[in-house]
Design an enzyme around this catalytic site. Sequence first.
Site, mmCIF file in Angstrom:
data_model
loop_
_atom_site.group_PDB
_atom_site.id
_atom_site.type_symbol
_atom_site.label_atom_id
_atom_site.label_comp_id
_atom_site.label_asym_id
_atom_site.label_seq_id
_atom_site.Cartn_x
_atom_site.Cartn_y
_atom_site.Cartn_z
ATOM 1 N N ASP A 214 1.311 -1.168 -0.320
ATOM 2 C CA ASP A 214 -0.070 -0.310 0.351
ATOM 3 C C ASP A 214 0.647 1.408 0.456
ATOM 4 O O ASP A 214 1.560 1.454 0.972
ATOM 5 C CB ASP A 214 -1.243 -0.179 0.785
ATOM 6 C CG ASP A 214 -2.433 1.420 0.859
ATOM 7 O OD1 ASP A 214 -2.997 1.095 0.733
ATOM 8 O OD2 ASP A 214 -1.637 1.803 1.652
ATOM 9 N N GLU B 149 -4.839 2.650 -4.053
ATOM 10 C CA GLU B 149 -3.403 2.177 -4.131
ATOM 11 C C GLU B 149 -2.677 0.988 -3.678
ATOM 12 O O GLU B 149 -1.465 0.722 -3.070
ATOM 13 C CB GLU B 149 -3.015 3.374 -3.631
ATOM 14 C CG GLU B 149 -2.780 3.787 -1.848
ATOM 15 C CD GLU B 149 -4.145 3.856 -1.214
ATOM 16 O OE1 GLU B 149 -4.834 4.083 -0.491
ATOM 17 O OE2 GLU B 149 -5.329 4.365 -2.344
#
Length: 708
Positions: A575, A618
Amino acid sequence: MEPMVSVFVSLRRLARRALPAVGAFLLSAVVAIHAAHPLDERVFAGFILLVLALIAVRAWQRTSALDPSPLRDIELGVLLGVAAHATAVHVDGGLDGTYYPLVYVAMGVMSAFAKPGASLVVIGLMMAFEAAVRLLTLGEIEPQRLLPHLGFAIVFALLNTLSLRMEVARLRKASKSELQAERDRIQDEARSYRLLRAPLDGGPESGPRDEERLLRSGVQEIELGVLYALRLLRACLGIRTAMLLWLDDDETQLRIAELVTDDADLCEGPFSTRDGILGAVLNQRAPVSVAPLKPSYVLPYYPGACPVQSVCAVPVYEHGALRGVLVVDRESPTAFTADEQDLVEQAARFCARAIENERVFVQLERTKVEQGRLYRASERLGAAISEQEVVDAGVSSAREIAAVDFAAFTSYDAAGDVHQIRRVSGPAAEALTGRRFRSNKGLVSMALKNRHPLPYRGEYDASHQLVFEKGASPPDLPSLIVLPLLVHDEPLGTLVLGSEQPGAFTEAARALLEVLARHLAVSLSNARMVRQLEEKATTDGLTGLLNKRAMLETADEKIRAAMRFGRELSVLVADIDHFKNVNDTYGHDVGDIVIKELGAIHSRVKRTTDAVARFGGEEFVTICEETDAEGAQLLAERIRTELEKTVFHVDGKEVRCTCSIGIATFPLGGESWEELFKAADGALYVSKRGGRNQCTVFEPGKTGHHAA
């Protein structure tokens, strides 16, 4: 365990193959022992019966085998030699008596069916066996006796082999000549009856055979119909000879198409269209009847004196065109009456109608065959999904239409005006596959530009014609055709077909191949759309990685495989740190650039067996097969450091980003996807909570996690 099983199976197969040969050599040993120490008569008789039974069984097995092995030939030869030696030893008491020539006979018989190499091996084994017998019985080998036996055995076997091979070659040649003569006759008959629209299509083996059977059937049906008419005339009018004569292609000669006669000595022809009554009928285009005839009258088909006294000849028409003459004659001096002449004319019309009907039938059958080929091609292309399957189906279908020895598929990129050789079947495949070239004066480029197959008539001359580009040419073949693949007049590429057979791409074959090319182009277009749909359904549009749905399917498969084979497996969840700040500060366009770069880093560092997906926003997930926690940590660190070193330039400013990664391994982190993902996601949370820009491995049974 598997290598041991493989070795055991190989040894068993070897033993099974070697056992018959070992048995034959054991029988040889019995004969050698019998020569030194004679066996009981009943025992020896049983032995001989056993050998003869083995010879019969092995001979039957060999004749029933499609491709007899040399070992089987050697075994059978040894058995024959053992039987011959046993007979000589038993009857003569040695190997120099009157029955020894049986050995030569055995070697000659063996050389008739075995290959020369096997024959020489058997002769060598028999001479070694004979040497052993002499050593056991006489205490010495006696080369002065053994060597002549060896020489005679070799000469006898060679002479028998040569004579047999020569006779077989003669019979094959004679049979081939007879078969070719019959084919030529059928061709000539079919051509004269206009059953052929062109020379035989040069298709695959099934193509010419189908065409040949069709023509043979057509000619036979015509012959039966014409014979029926001629025999009726003969029965009704007391005819000596009834004959249908047919004009050749240039209409200068008449040849006998069919006849019934009592005369065994007829001229075979062909006959000039100016000869006597035949010329008169052709010139007048009307029936001619002459009676009585004198012995000096000349009928072209009778040698010597004329044996008949009345003759009638009528023209044969097809759709108003004069095609031949029907001639009947009889020994009676009575002239043919008007009714009899009318009957002959009806027979002529019947013959013409029989030929025309069969011509229509042959054309219908040929059309049915062609439609069958196209139907099978449509089935293959309809069942093909991928581009490779479509091209393979197209080439396979093309081979049903023509004798294709070389095939190549080229794709065309209109935006870059670039051709690429995507697939090649046949010679030079490795050298040509993958080649790219721009449009030029080659046949591929010109065929796409003109939207028409090239070259003209499919005749290829490598010294004057360019196919792809200089330095990339197909094999030097006499026949080649480049078929453009178009959908709505938009070029997709070409199908290049070549043949070692001159004139392979006849007019009929080219017409079928053009239809096939249209079907192939549509199937290619459909395959590409299917591929695009699959990519959209399984691929993330921004990064080109798998999407969440595709990753869930892949994860289930890989976890099941890990459970089945007891292998380790690791899951990485990455992430981007503070990604919301990146979007808020620099905009979503810059955020997308960062996501694409992290996706590119994953693609660069992963193995081919690893699966990577953008799971949303993301967040990225990686599944690594056969990877333990240590290996997963190394991969995670590479991803983290690669992103950390990456500099993004935005409006003259340098922007840097980092990521945090959580790792879980199977089965420690869980035995299902949900458990593994939850464990990796928990490890990711620990990385975030511990300061970000780090990798953490999930460790069960501990209150915390280890941060790398």
